[in-house]
Design an enzyme around this catalytic site. Structure first.
Site, PDB file in Angstrom:
ATOM      1  N   HIS A  18      86.624  21.216 -22.215  1.00  0.00           N
ATOM      2  CA  HIS A  18      86.886  20.331 -21.081  1.00  0.00           C
ATOM      3  C   HIS A  18      88.290  19.760 -21.251  1.00  0.00           C
ATOM      4  O   HIS A  18      88.786  19.618 -22.382  1.00  0.00           O
ATOM      5  CB  HIS A  18      85.878  19.181 -21.061  1.00  0.00           C
ATOM      6  N   GLU A  28      89.422  16.781 -21.125  1.00  0.00           N
ATOM      7  CA  GLU A  28      89.489  15.589 -21.978  1.00  0.00           C
ATOM      8  C   GLU A  28      89.459  15.957 -23.460  1.00  0.00           C
ATOM      9  O   GLU A  28      90.221  15.405 -24.253  1.00  0.00           O
ATOM     10  CB  GLU A  28      88.300  14.654 -21.686  1.00  0.00           C
ATOM     11  N   CYS A  38      81.949  13.571 -18.467  1.00  0.00           N
ATOM     12  CA  CYS A  38      80.554  13.880 -18.771  1.00  0.00           C
ATOM     13  C   CYS A  38      80.150  13.124 -20.050  1.00  0.00           C
ATOM     14  O   CYS A  38      81.003  12.506 -20.698  1.00  0.00           O
ATOM     15  CB  CYS A  38      80.397  15.385 -18.967  1.00  0.00           C
ATOM     16  N   CYS A  73      82.343  14.124 -23.139  1.00  0.00           N
ATOM     17  CA  CYS A  73      83.715  13.627 -23.090  1.00  0.00           C
ATOM     18  C   CYS A  73      83.768  12.104 -23.209  1.00  0.00           C
ATOM     19  O   CYS A  73      84.638  11.565 -23.901  1.00  0.00           O
ATOM     20  CB  CYS A  73      84.396  14.104 -21.820  1.00  0.00           C
TER      21      CYS A  73
END
Length: 147
Positions: A46, A48, A76, A79
């Protein structure tokens, strides 16, 4: 957030879910990236997470104190937890994620008093542009499947 949106647009062009993230300290960009799960064949890639990894490597520490993360979509649970673990001070995000958001929508990990670190959260920055890019991506993906 403008930089994060540009990264999200790049992700869109590459067939990745269009999410961009930028980590800043004292007005200086430390790291920036976009989702790369498809490219890297990695469920944890992801935007992040990639940004936190790069900044930690650059700074020589996993503690990213006094930083702000700008991201186009509400993080999410993975993260949001990583932001707490990395000791990020502030999270600024664009669009809410009602199906998976862990900063305000489904969970509030950044403010959970049971954890050893909390971070300030600001939501809604350029939210319409962030949300419309995501909506366009998933609409095109659905249309391709229907053909």
């Amino acid at each position: 957030m403008q930089v994060a949106l540009g990264l999200a647009e790049e992700a869109f062009k590459r067939g990745e879910v269009p999410i961009g993230a930028v980590l800043v300290r004292d007005g200086e960009i430390l790291s920036q990236n976009h989702n790369r799960r498809e490219e890297l064949k990695d469920a944890t890639a992801h935007a992040e997470i990639l940004v936190l990894r790069e900044a930690g490597s650059l700074l020589g520490s996993w503690r990213l104190l006094d930083t702000t993360l700008y991201v186009t979509l509400e993080p999410c649970p993975m993260c949001a937890g990583a932001l707490v673990q990395a000791r990020v001070s502030r999270l600024v995000f664009g669009a809410r994620d009602p199906k998976g958001g862990a900063a305000v929508s489904l969970y509030n990990i950044p403010a959970d008093t049971r954890l050893n670190h909390r971070l300030e959260v600001e939501e809604g920055v350029l939210s319409e542009r962030c949300a419309s890019l995501l909506q366009k991506f998933f609409k095109e993906r659905r249309e391709r499947r229907e053909k």
